[in-house]
Write an enzyme that holds these catalytic residues in place. Structure first.
Site, short mmCIF file in Angstrom:
data_model
loop_
_atom_site.label_atom_id
_atom_site.label_comp_id
_atom_site.label_asym_id
_atom_site.label_seq_id
_atom_site.Cartn_x
_atom_site.Cartn_y
_atom_site.Cartn_z
N LYS A 169 -2.17 3.90 9.45
CA LYS A 169 -1.10 4.34 8.55
C LYS A 169 -1.66 4.85 7.21
O LYS A 169 -1.23 5.89 6.71
CB LYS A 169 -0.16 3.14 8.32
CG LYS A 169 0.59 3.14 7.02
CD LYS A 169 1.46 1.92 6.91
CE LYS A 169 0.81 0.73 6.26
NZ LYS A 169 0.84 0.61 4.84
N GLU A 192 -3.75 -4.64 -2.50
CA GLU A 192 -4.26 -5.81 -1.78
C GLU A 192 -5.35 -5.37 -0.80
O GLU A 192 -5.19 -4.38 -0.10
CB GLU A 192 -3.11 -6.47 -0.99
CG GLU A 192 -3.50 -7.68 -0.19
CD GLU A 192 -4.17 -8.73 -1.07
OE1 GLU A 192 -3.51 -9.26 -1.97
OE2 GLU A 192 -5.37 -9.00 -0.85
N PHE A 193 -6.45 -6.14 -0.77
CA PHE A 193 -7.56 -5.77 0.11
C PHE A 193 -7.83 -6.82 1.20
O PHE A 193 -8.84 -6.75 1.86
CB PHE A 193 -8.84 -5.56 -0.71
CG PHE A 193 -8.71 -4.44 -1.71
CD1 PHE A 193 -8.89 -3.12 -1.31
CD2 PHE A 193 -8.40 -4.70 -3.03
CE1 PHE A 193 -8.77 -2.08 -2.21
CE2 PHE A 193 -8.27 -3.66 -3.95
CZ PHE A 193 -8.45 -2.34 -3.54
N CYS A 253 -2.67 -1.24 8.97
CA CYS A 253 -3.17 -0.61 7.74
C CYS A 253 -3.97 0.67 7.97
O CYS A 253 -3.57 1.73 7.51
CB CYS A 253 -4.00 -1.61 6.96
SG CYS A 253 -3.00 -2.93 6.27
N ARG A 271 0.38 -5.01 15.71
CA ARG A 271 0.82 -3.68 15.25
C ARG A 271 -0.31 -2.67 15.49
O ARG A 271 -1.42 -2.85 15.05
CB ARG A 271 1.23 -3.73 13.78
CG ARG A 271 2.52 -4.49 13.56
CD ARG A 271 2.89 -4.55 12.09
NE ARG A 271 2.09 -5.51 11.35
CZ ARG A 271 2.31 -5.83 10.06
NH1 ARG A 271 3.28 -5.28 9.39
NH2 ARG A 271 1.55 -6.72 9.46
N LYS A 299 -7.17 1.92 -3.09
CA LYS A 299 -6.81 1.25 -1.83
C LYS A 299 -6.90 2.21 -0.65
O LYS A 299 -7.54 1.93 0.37
CB LYS A 299 -5.39 0.67 -1.97
CG LYS A 299 -4.79 0.14 -0.69
CD LYS A 299 -5.51 -1.09 -0.19
CE LYS A 299 -5.10 -1.42 1.22
NZ LYS A 299 -5.86 -2.51 1.80
N LYS A 324 -7.15 -7.39 16.07
CA LYS A 324 -8.49 -7.91 15.81
C LYS A 324 -8.46 -9.43 15.94
O LYS A 324 -7.37 -10.01 16.04
CB LYS A 324 -9.00 -7.46 14.45
CG LYS A 324 -8.23 -7.99 13.27
CD LYS A 324 -9.00 -7.57 12.04
CE LYS A 324 -8.34 -7.95 10.78
NZ LYS A 324 -9.13 -7.65 9.62
N THR A 344 0.86 -1.19 0.00
CA THR A 344 0.00 0.00 0.00
C THR A 344 0.89 1.23 0.00
O THR A 344 1.73 1.40 0.89
CB THR A 344 -0.91 0.00 1.24
OG1 THR A 344 -1.63 -1.23 1.25
CG2 THR A 344 -1.87 1.16 1.21
N ASN A 365 -9.86 2.20 2.45
CA ASN A 365 -9.53 2.08 3.88
C ASN A 365 -10.00 3.31 4.66
O ASN A 365 -10.52 3.20 5.77
CB ASN A 365 -8.02 1.88 4.08
CG ASN A 365 -7.66 0.40 4.00
OD1 ASN A 365 -8.52 -0.44 3.76
ND2 ASN A 365 -6.39 0.09 4.20
P1 NAD Z 1 4.92 -7.57 6.73
O1 NAD Z 1 5.75 -6.67 7.56
O2 NAD Z 1 4.16 -8.69 7.36
O3 NAD Z 1 5.84 -8.24 5.58
C1 NAD Z 1 6.74 -7.53 4.81
C2 NAD Z 1 7.91 -8.47 4.48
O4 NAD Z 1 8.75 -7.81 3.53
C3 NAD Z 1 8.80 -8.81 5.68
O5 NAD Z 1 8.89 -10.20 5.80
C4 NAD Z 1 10.16 -8.17 5.34
O6 NAD Z 1 11.24 -8.92 5.83
C5 NAD Z 1 10.10 -8.19 3.83
N1 NAD Z 1 11.00 -7.24 3.17
C6 NAD Z 1 11.24 -5.94 3.46
N2 NAD Z 1 12.08 -5.39 2.57
C7 NAD Z 1 12.40 -6.37 1.70
C8 NAD Z 1 13.22 -6.42 0.53
N3 NAD Z 1 13.87 -5.35 0.08
N4 NAD Z 1 13.32 -7.59 -0.13
C9 NAD Z 1 12.66 -8.69 0.30
N5 NAD Z 1 11.86 -8.70 1.38
C10 NAD Z 1 11.72 -7.55 2.07
O7 NAD Z 1 3.93 -6.62 5.92
P2 NAD Z 1 2.46 -6.97 5.38
O8 NAD Z 1 1.49 -6.85 6.48
O9 NAD Z 1 2.52 -8.20 4.56
O10 NAD Z 1 2.21 -5.71 4.42
C11 NAD Z 1 2.90 -5.56 3.20
C12 NAD Z 1 2.26 -4.41 2.45
O11 NAD Z 1 0.89 -4.72 2.14
C13 NAD Z 1 2.21 -3.10 3.23
O12 NAD Z 1 2.35 -2.02 2.34
C14 NAD Z 1 0.79 -3.09 3.80
O13 NAD Z 1 0.32 -1.79 4.04
C15 NAD Z 1 0.01 -3.74 2.68
N6 NAD Z 1 -1.22 -4.43 3.10
C16 NAD Z 1 -1.23 -5.14 4.25
C17 NAD Z 1 -2.39 -5.79 4.62
C18 NAD Z 1 -2.46 -6.56 5.91
O14 NAD Z 1 -3.57 -6.87 6.35
N7 NAD Z 1 -1.34 -6.89 6.54
C19 NAD Z 1 -3.54 -5.72 3.81
C20 NAD Z 1 -3.46 -5.02 2.62
C21 NAD Z 1 -2.31 -4.36 2.27
#
Ligand code: NAD
Length: 455
Positions: free
Chosen positions: A275, A155-156, A272, A339, A215, A332, A126, A219
């Protein structure tokens, strides 16, 4: 069938990679976190997400899914590369936080350096509007000898429902760049359509900037509903109305709808909503658009925790030395993610006030230790959490709590037994019959029925 690389194997990347493998693609998930990848090699899932472990194991077994710390291998073997890295909030000069895009930049640089043929680089993280353009420029700066296209595919998924949501998404948004005549670029669109052809849902094809904004706007809209109903709940508490009844009546309006986010409570947390709304707020500021509406959403949400704490203080009169069970620590239910969870502030504040806090969560106990250290007692189960307490503070509405045996819980607690329900899970009348002093959000506070007062 496509060769897909996933950069960043967290909640989003791991789920997305497993789902694409399940749909028949060859998927390589890459992460910089060695420990995470080692665990994944053994089929161990570093997060709690219902259904994900089975999916990962199945696709590992069927050799459609691989995990690696070798970016070279991941990038070279893949035609489509998804960037799924974290975009955590970072402090900005304007007060509210901005998304830290350094991980996205890193991923883009890695792709630029290692690409060995035409690649489609898809951002799933995001990000603020126009990040796609930055990714494009970053790739170009390395003068790669091969063509590439940049796509935004936000991603949703909801944590706790990630597999279900990713298998059956409400929609898939694909944003691509336009050619010189203003048409959406056909090659990346065609590839993305093929990749998602087995998903039975609507595909929204649009430009990159609109995709990125869909996105953030979605949110912010959902968060807006949460703060709206919490404000109405405050009014209910002041006037004697019942917010559950109000929400029920509202949902029957088809323009609002039965799935509207109208559950009054202690507000949203997680990685999410806070932020993303702050990010949208900052983008509006940069564009000199009044962002007051979004600021209010955040302020109401933040105030909600203090409203709940005040309710606890009023119910207990003094908090010092009271035995309190804090139930639910994840932001939740059905996730271990803490987080920006409301529990952090609530538990810390109760602790600061001198309460003896016992915490329990079905899945987030490991994470809890890093937040609360030695300041609280960690219960092994629900019974151990509630026995001998003066008050239960329900923070996250896990099914285990919704289904708890209230009669025996009441018997295990001290008298008077106070129940502060931050998620409006229980029926006030029933709680009174069982003998609780029952407090919830935007509904009248209830005393035990007379005959139960001393039990
Ligand atoms: P997360 O912190 O669980 O996972 C991110 C991963 O990326 C980590 O394992 C980290 O080690 C890895 N990483 C960081 N830099 C890297 C690099 N240069 N090369 C390879 N790996 C690397 O994060 P998440 O919750 O999966 O969220 C990822 C993105 O998706 C964010 O932008 C978030 O806002 C978005 N998003 C999250 C959700 C959710 O519910 N968690 C839903 C929709 C969108």
């Amino acid at each position: 069938m496509k060769n897909v690389g996933v950069i960043g194997t967290g909640y989003v990347g791991l789920t997305h990679g497993a789902i694409l493998a399940e749909k028949g693609n060859n998927v390589i998930c890459y992460d910089i976190d060695r420990e995470k990848i080692e665990r994944l090699h053994k089929g161990q899932i570093p997060i709690y997400e219902p259904g994900l472990e089975q999916l990962v194991r199945k696709n590992l077994g069927e050799q459609r899914l691989e995990f690696t710390t070798n970016k070279d291998f991941c990038i070279k073997e893949s035609d489509i590369l998804f960037i799924c890295v974290n975009t955590p909030p970072k402090q900005s000069t304007g007060g509210l936080r901005k998304a830290d895009l350094s991980y996205v930049e890193h991923a883009a640089r890695d792709i630029a350096e290692k690409m060995n043929g035409y690649k489609i680089v898809v951002d799933k993280s995001t990000v603020p509007i126009r990040t796609g353009e930055k990714i494009y420029e970053t790739l170009k700066k390395f003068h790669p000898p091969h063509n590439f296209d940049v796509v935004s595919n936000p991603e949703f998924l909801r944590e706790g429902r990630a597999v279900e949501d990713s298998m059956n998404p409400d929609r898939i948004v694909i944003g691509v760049m336009r050619d010189g005549e203003g048409n959406l670029l056909e090659t990346p669109l065609e590839n993305m359509r093929e990749l998602y052809q087995n998903f039975n849902t609507k595909i929204v094809e649009t430009d990159i900037w609109s995709a990125e904004l869909i996105k953030l706007a979605a949110n912010a809209y959902l968060a807006n509903q949460v703060s709206f109903i919490n404000k109405i709940a405050e009014l209910c508490a002041a006037t004697g109305a019942d917010v559950s009844e109000v929400a029920k009546g509202m949902r029957l309006d088809r323009r609002i709808g039965q799935y509207a986010f109208l559950n009054a409570g202690i507000g949203f947390g997680g990685s999410c909503f806070p932020k993303d709304i702050e990010s949208l707020h900052n983008i509006m500021m940069e564009e000199q658009i009044n962002p007051e509406l979004l600021k209010q959403v955040l302020e109401v949400n933040n105030a909600q925790k203090y409203y709940f704490l005040k309710m606890i203080e009023e119910g207990l009169w003094t908090i010092r030395d009271k035995q309190i069970a804090a139930l639910g620590l994840a932001f939740k239910p059905d996730t271990d993610d803490m987080r920006e969870a409301p529990s952090i502030e609530i538990v810390n504040k109760l602790n600061d006030e001198g309460a003896k806090v016992r915490v329990y969560d079905p899945k987030a106990m490991e994470q809890a230790r890093s937040h609360f250290g030695d300041n609280v007692t960690y219960a092994k189960n629900l019974e151990e959490a509630v026995i001998g307490t003066d008050a239960i503070v329900l923070i996250t509405e896990w099914d285990e709590f919704k289904n708890m045996d209230l009669e025996s819980t009441k018997k295990m607690m001290n008298t008077p037994a106070n129940f502060f329900d931050g998620r409006n899970v229980f029926n006030p009348k029933k709680m009174s019959e069982i003998g609780f002093y029952y407090y919830s959000i935007g509904r009248p506070h209830i005393e035990p029925r007379k005959e139960n007062k001393k039990q």
